[in-house]
Motif scaffolding. Structure first.
Motif, PDB file in Angstrom:
ATOM      1  N   VAL A   1     -58.758  -8.413  18.931  1.00 55.89           N
ATOM      2  CA  VAL A   1     -58.615  -7.828  20.263  1.00 55.89           C
ATOM      3  C   VAL A   1     -58.466  -6.314  20.180  1.00 55.89           C
ATOM      4  O   VAL A   1     -59.246  -5.571  20.782  1.00 55.89           O
ATOM      5  N   ALA A   2     -57.459  -5.862  19.432  1.00 54.11           N
ATOM      6  CA  ALA A   2     -57.198  -4.423  19.338  1.00 54.11           C
ATOM      7  C   ALA A   2     -56.324  -4.154  18.124  1.00 54.11           C
ATOM      8  O   ALA A   2     -55.615  -5.044  17.655  1.00 54.11           O
ATOM      9  N   ALA A   3     -56.371  -2.924  17.630  1.00 56.08           N
ATOM     10  CA  ALA A   3     -55.541  -2.536  16.501  1.00 56.08           C
ATOM     11  C   ALA A   3     -55.196  -1.062  16.596  1.00 56.08           C
ATOM     12  O   ALA A   3     -55.925  -0.274  17.222  1.00 56.08           O
ATOM     13  N   ILE A   4     -54.089  -0.701  15.962  1.00 59.44           N
ATOM     14  CA  ILE A   4     -53.639   0.680  15.944  1.00 59.44           C
ATOM     15  C   ILE A   4     -53.230   1.033  14.517  1.00 59.44           C
ATOM     16  O   ILE A   4     -52.628   0.224  13.814  1.00 59.44           O
TER      17      ILE A   4
ATOM     18  N   ARG B   1     -55.233   6.327  15.589  1.00 56.98           N
ATOM     19  CA  ARG B   1     -56.529   5.641  15.687  1.00 56.98           C
ATOM     20  C   ARG B   1     -56.325   4.275  16.308  1.00 56.98           C
ATOM     21  O   ARG B   1     -55.459   3.513  15.887  1.00 56.98           O
ATOM     22  N   THR B   2     -57.122   3.985  17.320  1.00 53.69           N
ATOM     23  CA  THR B   2     -57.097   2.674  17.947  1.00 53.69           C
ATOM     24  C   THR B   2     -58.512   2.117  17.980  1.00 53.69           C
ATOM     25  O   THR B   2     -59.492   2.865  18.095  1.00 53.69           O
ATOM     26  N   VAL B   3     -58.609   0.821  17.846  1.00 55.94           N
ATOM     27  CA  VAL B   3     -59.906   0.132  17.849  1.00 55.94           C
ATOM     28  C   VAL B   3     -59.799  -1.062  18.787  1.00 55.94           C
ATOM     29  O   VAL B   3     -58.766  -1.746  18.801  1.00 55.94           O
ATOM     30  N   TYR B   4     -60.864  -1.294  19.538  1.00 54.79           N
ATOM     31  CA  TYR B   4     -60.863  -2.392  20.500  1.00 54.79           C
ATOM     32  C   TYR B   4     -62.106  -3.257  20.345  1.00 54.79           C
ATOM     33  O   TYR B   4     -63.190  -2.757  20.025  1.00 54.79           O
ATOM     34  N   ALA B   5     -61.938  -4.525  20.627  1.00 55.93           N
ATOM     35  CA  ALA B   5     -63.092  -5.400  20.758  1.00 55.93           C
ATOM     36  C   ALA B   5     -63.839  -5.011  22.030  1.00 55.93           C
ATOM     37  O   ALA B   5     -63.248  -4.465  22.974  1.00 55.93           O
TER      38      ALA B   5
ATOM     39  N   GLY C   1     -61.722  -0.756  27.867  1.00 53.34           N
ATOM     40  CA  GLY C   1     -61.645  -0.407  29.279  1.00 53.34           C
ATOM     41  C   GLY C   1     -60.646  -1.206  30.080  1.00 53.34           C
ATOM     42  O   GLY C   1     -60.309  -0.831  31.209  1.00 53.34           O
ATOM     43  N   ARG C   2     -60.160  -2.298  29.509  1.00 52.53           N
ATOM     44  CA  ARG C   2     -59.183  -3.130  30.227  1.00 52.53           C
ATOM     45  C   ARG C   2     -57.837  -3.208  29.515  1.00 52.53           C
ATOM     46  O   ARG C   2     -56.801  -3.319  30.158  1.00 52.53           O
ATOM     47  N   PHE C   3     -57.859  -3.173  28.194  1.00 53.90           N
ATOM     48  CA  PHE C   3     -56.642  -3.303  27.395  1.00 53.90           C
ATOM     49  C   PHE C   3     -56.312  -1.973  26.733  1.00 53.90           C
ATOM     50  O   PHE C   3     -57.197  -1.170  26.430  1.00 53.90           O
ATOM     51  N   ALA C   4     -55.024  -1.775  26.465  1.00 50.58           N
ATOM     52  CA  ALA C   4     -54.588  -0.582  25.756  1.00 50.58           C
ATOM     53  C   ALA C   4     -53.487  -0.950  24.774  1.00 50.58           C
ATOM     54  O   ALA C   4     -52.499  -1.589  25.156  1.00 50.58           O
TER      55      ALA C   4
END
Length: 124
Positions: free
Chosen positions: A48-51, A57-61, A66-69
């Motif tokens: 889903v997401a990682a930091i 640095r953040t990475v998103y699926a 645009g919806r999750f943070a």
């Protein structure tokens, strides 16, 4: 070793929001990247997401962009996942995981420690 405990899951209507939290404990929490993964019934676990360790640095699926943070609070040793505009397809058990010295990888195999998960259910 890092111990991870997720919270904040629940039942929400489509279009609503939830904020998940993952409390980390251990002597070297600040050395770990943290990620969120999820698994829906009869489906494989997905990223889903990682930091990163520094939080820079953040990475998103694609499904989360645009919806999750994702964010982390070093003082509280906690990572958050703010989820907005939720959809029924977001329904899953959400897991927090840690990756020593990681850089926010989307590869679940890199993560050494996992929480017990928190259920998120989005009704249509």
């Amino acid at each position: 070793q890092v111990q991870l405990v997720e919270s904040g899951g629940g039942l929400v209507q489509a279009g609503g929001s939830l904020r998940l939290a993952c409390a980390a404990s251990g002597r070297t929490v600040s050395r770990y990247a943290l990620g969120w993964f999820r698994q829906a019934p009869e489906k494989e676990r997905e990223f889903v997401a990682a930091i990163s360790v520094s939080g820079g640095r953040t990475v998103y699926a694609d499904s989360a962009t645009g919806r999750f943070a994702i964010s982390r609070d070093f003082a509280k040793n906690t990572v958050y996942l703010q989820m907005n505009s939720l959809k029924p397809e977001d329904t899953a058990v959400y897991y927090c995981a840690s990756d020593l010295y990681g850089q926010a990888s989307s590869d679940g195999a890199r993560y050494e420690n996992w929480g017990q998960g928190t259920q998120v259910t989005v009704s249509s």
